[in-house]
Design a protein around this motif. Sequence first.
Motif, PDB file in Angstrom:
ATOM      1  N   GLU A 124     -16.595  34.712   4.000  1.00  0.00           N
ATOM      2  CA  GLU A 124     -15.553  34.434   4.992  1.00  0.00           C
ATOM      3  C   GLU A 124     -15.464  35.501   6.075  1.00  0.00           C
ATOM      4  OE1 GLU A 124     -12.662  32.251   5.286  1.00  0.00           O
ATOM      5  OE2 GLU A 124     -13.563  30.814   3.918  1.00  0.00           O
ATOM      6  N   THR A 125     -15.705  36.763   5.720  1.00  0.00           N
ATOM      7  CA  THR A 125     -15.406  37.857   6.643  1.00  0.00           C
ATOM      8  C   THR A 125     -16.624  38.622   7.145  1.00  0.00           C
ATOM      9  OG1 THR A 125     -15.090  39.471   4.874  1.00  0.00           O
ATOM     10  CG2 THR A 125     -13.149  38.185   5.556  1.00  0.00           C
ATOM     11  N   GLY A 126     -17.704  38.648   6.377  1.00  0.00           N
ATOM     12  CA  GLY A 126     -18.908  39.375   6.784  1.00  0.00           C
ATOM     13  C   GLY A 126     -18.720  40.873   6.965  1.00  0.00           C
ATOM     14  N   PRO A 127     -18.078  41.564   6.013  1.00  0.00           N
ATOM     15  CA  PRO A 127     -17.874  43.010   6.179  1.00  0.00           C
ATOM     16  C   PRO A 127     -19.202  43.768   6.027  1.00  0.00           C
ATOM     17  CG  PRO A 127     -17.293  42.390   3.961  1.00  0.00           C
ATOM     18  CD  PRO A 127     -17.619  41.105   4.704  1.00  0.00           C
ATOM     19  N   PRO A 128     -19.261  44.986   6.556  1.00  0.00           N
ATOM     20  CA  PRO A 128     -20.459  45.803   6.322  1.00  0.00           C
ATOM     21  C   PRO A 128     -20.583  46.097   4.830  1.00  0.00           C
ATOM     22  CG  PRO A 128     -18.928  46.898   7.852  1.00  0.00           C
ATOM     23  CD  PRO A 128     -18.265  45.649   7.369  1.00  0.00           C
ATOM     24  N   LEU A 129     -21.772  45.958   4.311  1.00  0.00           N
ATOM     25  CA  LEU A 129     -22.002  46.188   2.888  1.00  0.00           C
ATOM     26  C   LEU A 129     -22.678  47.536   2.695  1.00  0.00           C
ATOM     27  CD1 LEU A 129     -23.280  42.634   1.963  1.00  0.00           C
ATOM     28  CD2 LEU A 129     -20.991  43.553   1.643  1.00  0.00           C
ATOM     29  N   PRO A 130     -22.438  48.178   1.555  1.00  0.00           N
ATOM     30  CA  PRO A 130     -21.470  47.867   0.497  1.00  0.00           C
ATOM     31  C   PRO A 130     -20.055  48.256   0.925  1.00  0.00           C
ATOM     32  CG  PRO A 130     -22.574  49.909  -0.031  1.00  0.00           C
ATOM     33  CD  PRO A 130     -23.183  49.404   1.256  1.00  0.00           C
ATOM     34  N   PHE A 131     -19.074  47.793   0.165  1.00  0.00           N
ATOM     35  CA  PHE A 131     -17.682  48.115   0.450  1.00  0.00           C
ATOM     36  C   PHE A 131     -16.855  47.940  -0.815  1.00  0.00           C
ATOM     37  CE2 PHE A 131     -17.561  43.628   0.462  1.00  0.00           C
ATOM     38  CZ  PHE A 131     -16.248  43.190   0.425  1.00  0.00           C
ATOM     39  N   HIS A 132     -15.655  48.496  -0.785  1.00  0.00           N
ATOM     40  CA  HIS A 132     -14.687  48.303  -1.867  1.00  0.00           C
ATOM     41  C   HIS A 132     -13.650  47.311  -1.359  1.00  0.00           C
ATOM     42  CE1 HIS A 132     -15.611  51.476  -4.857  1.00  0.00           C
ATOM     43  NE2 HIS A 132     -16.173  52.054  -3.811  1.00  0.00           N
ATOM     44  N   LEU A 133     -13.278  46.399  -2.217  1.00  0.00           N
ATOM     45  CA  LEU A 133     -12.284  45.390  -1.873  1.00  0.00           C
ATOM     46  C   LEU A 133     -11.079  45.553  -2.788  1.00  0.00           C
ATOM     47  CD1 LEU A 133     -11.572  42.875  -0.191  1.00  0.00           C
ATOM     48  CD2 LEU A 133     -12.689  41.498  -1.980  1.00  0.00           C
ATOM     49  N   PHE A 134      -9.897  45.627  -2.178  1.00  0.00           N
ATOM     50  CA  PHE A 134      -8.658  45.757  -2.928  1.00  0.00           C
ATOM     51  C   PHE A 134      -7.728  44.609  -2.563  1.00  0.00           C
ATOM     52  CE2 PHE A 134     -10.299  50.031  -2.664  1.00  0.00           C
ATOM     53  CZ  PHE A 134     -10.041  50.571  -3.909  1.00  0.00           C
ATOM     54  N   ARG A 135      -7.100  44.043  -3.577  1.00  0.00           N
ATOM     55  CA  ARG A 135      -6.056  43.033  -3.410  1.00  0.00           C
ATOM     56  C   ARG A 135      -4.723  43.749  -3.550  1.00  0.00           C
ATOM     57  NH1 ARG A 135      -3.259  40.841  -7.213  1.00  0.00           N
ATOM     58  NH2 ARG A 135      -4.692  41.479  -8.832  1.00  0.00           N
ATOM     59  N   VAL A 136      -3.773  43.385  -2.710  1.00  0.00           N
ATOM     60  CA  VAL A 136      -2.477  44.057  -2.695  1.00  0.00           C
ATOM     61  C   VAL A 136      -1.491  43.336  -3.612  1.00  0.00           C
ATOM     62  CG1 VAL A 136      -0.469  44.490  -1.228  1.00  0.00           C
ATOM     63  CG2 VAL A 136      -2.775  45.010  -0.394  1.00  0.00           C
ATOM     64  N   GLU A 137      -0.798  44.113  -4.428  1.00  0.00           N
ATOM     65  CA  GLU A 137       0.365  43.642  -5.172  1.00  0.00           C
ATOM     66  C   GLU A 137       1.568  44.324  -4.538  1.00  0.00           C
ATOM     67  OE1 GLU A 137       0.006  44.178  -9.373  1.00  0.00           O
ATOM     68  OE2 GLU A 137      -1.715  42.839  -9.509  1.00  0.00           O
TER      69      GLU A 137
END
Length: 179
Positions: A124-137
Amino acid sequence: MENSETNTPADRTGMSWAGFAAAEPDFAAVVRRRFEAYTHHVLATLREDGSPRLSGLEVDFRFGELWLGMMPNSHKVRDLLRDPRFNVLANPGSGTDMGGGDVRVGGQAVEVTDPETVDRYVKETGPPLPFHLFRVELTEVVRTSVDGEDLVVQSWAPDRPLRRVRRGTDDSAPREDVP
């Protein structure tokens, strides 16, 4: 009771963006518009010694979640992996008019490593790889704005309804708006 490793309340529970938007749809729409008005925002994390660290960051609203993506081995990633508590302040924009108010969200950043979720996000987003992904609570959402002569602070947390407090320019006590 506190978690001795991170010194955070063990019973504090966060809520997804979708949960917050369902609980307070009008407030969530205002907050989201403030974040979407600009690309870059300010992330506050805690350094290993407990002092604050401020870093630039982009946020993303997708799949009913608020996401934070970061380069590997960045200081902010190391901070969040050690202590997931954070705040993000929406870019206030130029000038001094507050452009719709100051908006801040706080909570816990949960690293997402599930390959299916990460692949869906990458497609969906095409971020530069590698990366860390965090979901917010989310554990807190705050908007501070000006209404006439009053400073208005709206605040929400998962365990209580939206509050709205007004402060005037005089020495009188703050007053809570009752819906």
